[in-house]
Each structure stands twice: as structure tokens, then as C-alpha cells.
Scaffold this motif. Structure first.
Motif, PDB file in Angstrom:
ATOM      1  N   TYR A  69       0.834  -1.210   0.000  1.00 58.83           N
ATOM      2  CA  TYR A  69       0.000   0.000   0.000  1.00 58.83           C
ATOM      3  C   TYR A  69       0.867   1.257   0.000  1.00 58.83           C
ATOM      4  N   VAL A  70       1.848   1.322   0.888  1.00 60.76           N
ATOM      5  CA  VAL A  70       2.717   2.499   0.949  1.00 60.76           C
ATOM      6  C   VAL A  70       3.449   2.689  -0.369  1.00 60.76           C
ATOM      7  N   ALA A  71       4.015   1.613  -0.912  1.00 56.75           N
ATOM      8  CA  ALA A  71       4.759   1.723  -2.167  1.00 56.75           C
ATOM      9  C   ALA A  71       3.851   2.145  -3.313  1.00 56.75           C
ATOM     10  N   ALA A  72       2.631   1.629  -3.349  1.00 54.66           N
ATOM     11  CA  ALA A  72       1.700   2.001  -4.419  1.00 54.66           C
ATOM     12  C   ALA A  72       1.345   3.485  -4.354  1.00 54.66           C
ATOM     13  N   GLU A  73       1.140   3.999  -3.146  1.00 49.62           N
ATOM     14  CA  GLU A  73       0.792   5.413  -3.000  1.00 49.62           C
ATOM     15  C   GLU A  73       1.964   6.313  -3.385  1.00 49.62           C
ATOM     16  N   VAL A  74       3.172   5.913  -3.018  1.00 44.42           N
ATOM     17  CA  VAL A  74       4.350   6.697  -3.411  1.00 44.42           C
ATOM     18  C   VAL A  74       4.540   6.629  -4.920  1.00 44.42           C
ATOM     19  N   ALA A  75       4.328   5.447  -5.508  1.00 44.04           N
ATOM     20  CA  ALA A  75       4.439   5.315  -6.960  1.00 44.04           C
ATOM     21  C   ALA A  75       3.428   6.209  -7.667  1.00 44.04           C
ATOM     22  N   ASP A  76       2.247   6.344  -7.099  1.00 43.07           N
ATOM     23  CA  ASP A  76       1.238   7.228  -7.682  1.00 43.07           C
ATOM     24  C   ASP A  76       1.713   8.681  -7.641  1.00 43.07           C
TER      25      ASP A  76
ATOM     26  N   ALA B  71      15.609  11.563  -4.101  1.00 44.41           N
ATOM     27  CA  ALA B  71      15.811  11.361  -2.661  1.00 44.41           C
ATOM     28  C   ALA B  71      14.712  10.506  -2.058  1.00 44.41           C
ATOM     29  N   VAL B  72      14.105   9.611  -2.840  1.00 40.68           N
ATOM     30  CA  VAL B  72      13.057   8.740  -2.306  1.00 40.68           C
ATOM     31  C   VAL B  72      13.675   7.821  -1.258  1.00 40.68           C
ATOM     32  N   GLY B  73      13.129   7.826  -0.059  1.00 37.20           N
ATOM     33  CA  GLY B  73      13.627   7.004   1.037  1.00 37.20           C
ATOM     34  C   GLY B  73      12.673   7.103   2.215  1.00 37.20           C
ATOM     35  N   PRO B  74      12.876   6.298   3.258  1.00 41.24           N
ATOM     36  CA  PRO B  74      11.939   6.275   4.387  1.00 41.24           C
ATOM     37  C   PRO B  74      11.777   7.604   5.112  1.00 41.24           C
ATOM     38  N   MET B  75      12.758   8.518   4.979  1.00 38.08           N
ATOM     39  CA  MET B  75      12.616   9.818   5.629  1.00 38.08           C
ATOM     40  C   MET B  75      12.002  10.864   4.704  1.00 38.08           C
ATOM     41  N   ARG B  76      11.577  10.463   3.528  1.00 36.84           N
ATOM     42  CA  ARG B  76      10.850  11.373   2.633  1.00 36.84           C
ATOM     43  C   ARG B  76       9.437  10.870   2.390  1.00 36.84           C
TER      44      ARG B  76
ATOM     45  N   ARG C 100      12.924   6.656 -13.935  1.00 39.32           N
ATOM     46  CA  ARG C 100      13.209   5.248 -13.604  1.00 39.32           C
ATOM     47  C   ARG C 100      14.216   5.140 -12.462  1.00 39.32           C
ATOM     48  N   ALA C 101      15.013   6.191 -12.244  1.00 45.50           N
ATOM     49  CA  ALA C 101      15.914   6.198 -11.082  1.00 45.50           C
ATOM     50  C   ALA C 101      15.103   6.205  -9.787  1.00 45.50           C
ATOM     51  N   ASP C 102      14.007   6.954  -9.755  1.00 44.73           N
ATOM     52  CA  ASP C 102      13.146   6.969  -8.568  1.00 44.73           C
ATOM     53  C   ASP C 102      12.465   5.625  -8.357  1.00 44.73           C
ATOM     54  N   ILE C 103      12.167   4.927  -9.453  1.00 48.00           N
ATOM     55  CA  ILE C 103      11.547   3.605  -9.341  1.00 48.00           C
ATOM     56  C   ILE C 103      12.499   2.640  -8.642  1.00 48.00           C
ATOM     57  N   PHE C 104      13.781   2.704  -8.971  1.00 48.39           N
ATOM     58  CA  PHE C 104      14.759   1.865  -8.281  1.00 48.39           C
ATOM     59  C   PHE C 104      14.782   2.205  -6.791  1.00 48.39           C
ATOM     60  N   SER C 105      14.821   3.488  -6.460  1.00 45.91           N
ATOM     61  CA  SER C 105      14.847   3.901  -5.047  1.00 45.91           C
ATOM     62  C   SER C 105      13.617   3.387  -4.308  1.00 45.91           C
ATOM     63  N   LEU C 106      12.450   3.498  -4.937  1.00 42.77           N
ATOM     64  CA  LEU C 106      11.223   3.002  -4.309  1.00 42.77           C
ATOM     65  C   LEU C 106      11.268   1.479  -4.177  1.00 42.77           C
ATOM     66  N   GLY C 107      11.869   0.800  -5.145  1.00 44.07           N
ATOM     67  CA  GLY C 107      12.015  -0.649  -5.023  1.00 44.07           C
ATOM     68  C   GLY C 107      12.835  -1.040  -3.816  1.00 44.07           C
ATOM     69  N   LEU C 108      13.902  -0.287  -3.525  1.00 47.60           N
ATOM     70  CA  LEU C 108      14.710  -0.560  -2.329  1.00 47.60           C
ATOM     71  C   LEU C 108      13.900  -0.327  -1.056  1.00 47.60           C
ATOM     72  N   VAL C 109      13.108   0.750  -1.029  1.00 45.98           N
ATOM     73  CA  VAL C 109      12.264   1.017   0.141  1.00 45.98           C
ATOM     74  C   VAL C 109      11.267  -0.118   0.334  1.00 45.98           C
TER      75      VAL C 109
ATOM     76  N   VAL D 226       9.252  -6.406  -6.981  1.00 45.70           N
ATOM     77  CA  VAL D 226      10.530  -5.918  -6.458  1.00 45.70           C
ATOM     78  C   VAL D 226      11.653  -6.186  -7.447  1.00 45.70           C
ATOM     79  N   THR D 227      11.663  -7.384  -8.022  1.00 48.35           N
ATOM     80  CA  THR D 227      12.726  -7.750  -8.957  1.00 48.35           C
ATOM     81  C   THR D 227      12.749  -6.820 -10.159  1.00 48.35           C
ATOM     82  N   ARG D 228      11.582  -6.481 -10.682  1.00 52.61           N
ATOM     83  CA  ARG D 228      11.535  -5.593 -11.846  1.00 52.61           C
ATOM     84  C   ARG D 228      11.939  -4.170 -11.478  1.00 52.61           C
ATOM     85  N   ALA D 229      11.510  -3.703 -10.324  1.00 56.63           N
ATOM     86  CA  ALA D 229      11.857  -2.334  -9.908  1.00 56.63           C
ATOM     87  C   ALA D 229      13.351  -2.182  -9.688  1.00 56.63           C
ATOM     88  N   LEU D 230      14.032  -3.268  -9.288  1.00 57.83           N
ATOM     89  CA  LEU D 230      15.444  -3.191  -8.928  1.00 57.83           C
ATOM     90  C   LEU D 230      16.376  -3.693 -10.033  1.00 57.83           C
TER      91      LEU D 230
END
Length: 391
Positions: A132-139, A161-166, A232-241, A311-315
Motif C-alpha cells: 500500500y505504501v509503495a503504491a501510494e508513493v508510486a502514484d 531522494a526517495v527514502g523512508p525519511m521522505r 526510472r531512477a526513482d523507481i529503483f529507489s522506491l524498489g529498495l524502500v 521488487v525484482t523488476r523495480a530493482l
């Protein structure tokens, strides 16, 4: 509320006025060298009226103009970002010594604090919460990546700067992506990133941003800003989160045997915009550069197949092999949340899960994040009446 009197306008060291508003700084929200300082403040129109709680991000006005210019740029950029999952920037404020970016405050917690609370009671957040969190951030990212300026020109914005503190979760379960101060865009007149300066959070940086030192693109002036940089760089960051949420640990933590050639891979003279308390920048960079399909497959081995696939595709190491838009990632995450046999999960369920978590967690002051990250926010300050949000 009555009109302020002359005595009301006597300012303390934590108060200041602009032509439009009077601000009173109450307490820090974030105070940590790895992150932008954030302050909780109240704001009132100079003509009187209701007090509004806001967040101030201070910008020192030293000899150089870069920080101030970047603050102005962040406010300007925010005009083109209107989405419920993006924290609103209300404008800027200036006193004699520093400028502030003024942001709306949705009462809630940073994702990092929620993760710390889960670790403190030795439990993992649910797969539904993570998706849910990842989907909302992706939106939110999908909206930002598609943003255009007043003339309809694409901004080609990258958050960086996508990360848990943002990422913040409001007390009603709304997820918001915050802090576009490190964003790259094609906004007219934007300030350029200094050479060899890594913007954003090094722990969640996409590998293509780091590869410029190994294989710079033709015509690339800044080794940390590839010409092909895009969302797509942000997508990788969100995949790590997302993977960190699912594993309940940072995915690039030890064992370190895969990353023994640190000195040979990433130059130590490169500096991050802010230091990282996790690991030295060159260590983080080399772990990211080595985090390929085999490492991702090993890390995701125990996940349900739909989440493992996402996750595999995002990363994927190569941007061309990832989701090409954040909207594609959002849609697959929402398909997972709505799949047959999957209990429904949304804002209501996220709110309930976090509330239960903090009911079980130790006193907030004992959580690792409390003393340096969310002073005054864990628990809610006593002068913030949030009872109506717990209905």
C-alpha cells in the motif's frame, strides 16, 4: 480569534514576521545531520484569524547563494506538483538570518519511525502495508514525472531522494512523498548540481547515477548526472524502500563478501550532499553497483511471487529493464492488493496497523528515531489535539 494586540507582536527569538504572516517556532521535527532540519511552527495571518500548524525547513543565508536559490527553486517547482500524495509546499518565509521553505503539516509519522517501531517489538510490517505504501508513493511519483510547466513543457522531474525519511504516513492513513529539494528537473533557470556532489540519500541511489564514473555518457558534464537520467531512477529507489519494508532490514546490509573491491570501484573524493550515518558513501555506492539480479533473487526468496516479481523488476540494474513508468509499478502493486483471496488493504487498514504497532512499542523516547528524527512528533505533542483522528 481576537485581533492580535501590540503586546502579542513582541517576538521571542523563536518568532518572526513577514509581510503576510507571523510565525512561532515550537520544536524540532527532524534534527539529524543526514537529513534536512525541519521545525514545527504555527502560522497566523498578520490580519488575525486561525493559527495553522506548518513545517519550516530553514535555509542558512551565508556567503553563497546556492542554498537560498535551491529553496526558491523548490517553492517554484511545487507549483506544478498538485497531488494528494505529495506534501504541499505553501511558500517561503524570510527573516534577517535565514530563509524557510514553508510546508503543510499532515499530522503523522515518517516511514522510518514506523519501521523503527516495528523492529523494537520484533515484528514485520504486513505485506499489505508495504504494498500500500509503495503504491501510494508510486502514484505520487507518476504525477511528478509527468509534470509540465506553465507553457506545457515537460519538466522531466526526478525526485532523487526517495527514502523512508521522505515518506510520511498521516494519522488517517494517507501516504505522502515529501521534500523535492534535491529534485532534478528541466525547470527554466534551475540551479545546477555542483560537480562530484551526490544529491539525495546515498543509501537509495539508483546505480545509473553512480555509473558515470565508470562509463560516462558522451557529452556528460557531471559524472553524477547522466544525460539519460529520468524517473526510472526513482523507481529503483522506491524498489529498495519496498524491499526494506518486506525484509524488515536494509537490503544492502552485511554480509560484505560481495563488495571487497571498494577502493577500486568508486572514488572516495565524491561527496554526498549530506553525510550518511549508515555507511561511508563509497561503501554504499559499491554495494549498490553490485546489487544485481542474483542478489535481488536471494533477498526476495521468501516473498509471495507477485511481490517478488514487482521488487525484482523495480530493482533491475538497467533502467530499460525496470518499470518504464511509476504508474506501471503502482498498478501492479494495486493488483496485488486487490487480488482474489487477498484481504482488502488501504488507508483504513494502514492506520489501524500503525496504531496497533505503537500501542505495543516501548515509550517513544526509547525508539532509535525519536531523539534525532521526530522530536515532538512521537508521540504527538500534547498541544496537538488528535483525538478526532482516532475515531
Amino acid at each position: 480569534m481576537s485581533e492580535p494586540t501590540d503586546s502579542d507582536r513582541t517576538l521571542s527569538p523563536l518568532d518572526f514576521e513577514t509581510n503576510e504572516y507571523r510565525y512561532s517556532i515550537q520544536r524540532p521535527l527532524v534534527s539529524h545531520p543526514d537529513y534536512d532540519t525541519l521545525l514545527i511552527a504555527s502560522r497566523q495571518s498578520m490580519e488575525g484569524g486561525a493559527l495553522k500548524r506548518v513545517i519550516l525547513k530553514p535555509v542558512l543565508l551565508g556567503d553563497g547563494h546556492e542554498l537560498r536559490t535551491r529553496a526558491v527553486e523548490e517553492v517554484h517547482l511545487s507549483r506544478f506538483l498538485r497531488h494528494p500524495n505529495i506534501a504541499r509546499v505553501l511558500g517561503s518565509a524570510l527573516n534577517d538570518e535565514r530563509a524557510y521553505v514553508v510546508m503543510d503539516m499532515d499530522p503523522g509519522r515518517f516511514l522510518l519511525s514506523i519501521m523503527d517501531a516495528a523492529i523494537s517489538v520484533q515484528r514485520k510490517l504486513s505485506h499489505g502495508f508495504a504494498a500500500y505504501v509503495a503504491a501510494e508513493v508510486a502514484d505520487a511519483l507518476d504525477h511528478a514525472h509527468r509534470a509540465v510547466d506553465d507553457e506545457g513543457r515537460p519538466l522531466h522531474l526526478v525526485h532523487r531522494a526517495v527514502g523512508p525519511m521522505r515518506i510520511r504516513l498521516g494519522y488517517k492513513g494517507r501516504v505522502q512523498l515529501t521534500n523535492f529539494g534535491a529534485a532534478w528537473s528541466e525547470l527554466m533557470g534551475r540551479i545546477r548540481t555542483p560537480p562530484q556532489m551526490l544529491r539525495g540519500d546515498p543509501a537509495y541511489t539508483a546505480p545509473e547515477i553512480l555509473r558515470g564514473f565508470e562509463k560516462p555518457e558522451t557529452g556528460q558534464r557531471d559524472p553524477l548526472t547522466p544525460l539519460s537520467l529520468d524517473g526510472r531512477a526513482d523507481i529503483f529507489s522506491l524498489g529498495l524502500v519496498l524491499l526494506e519494508l518486506l525484509l524488515a532490514r536494509y537490503p544492502l546490509d552485511p554480509p560484505d563478501t560481495l563488495w571487497l573491491d571498494i577502493a577500486q570501484r568508486f572514488p572516495p573524493e565524491v561527496r554526498g550532499e549530506r553525510p550518511s550515518s549508515l555507511l561511508p558513501l563509497e561503501t554504499l555506492a559499491n554495494r549498490l553497483l553490485h546489487f544485481g539480479p542474483e542478489e535481488v533473487q536471494q533477498a526476495t526468496g521468501e516473498l509471495p511471487e507477485p511481490l517478488r516479481r514487482i521488487v525484482t523488476r523495480a530493482l533491475r540494474t538497467e533502467p530499460a529493464e525496470r518499470y518504464q513508468t511509476a504508474g506501471q509499478m503502482r498498478d501492479e502493486l494495486r493488483d496485488f492488493l486487490q487480488a482474489d483471496g487477498q484481504p482488502p488493504y488501504g488507508a483504513k487498514q494502514a492506520r489501524a496497523e500503525v496504531k496497533q504497532l505503537f500501542d505495543q512499542a516501548p515509550a517513544p523516547a526509547e525508539l532509535p528515531a525519536y531523539s534525532v528524527v521526530e522530536i515532538g512528533a512521537l508521540p504527538a505533542p500534547p498541544d496537538m489535539n488528535l483525538e478526532h483522528l482516532e475515531d
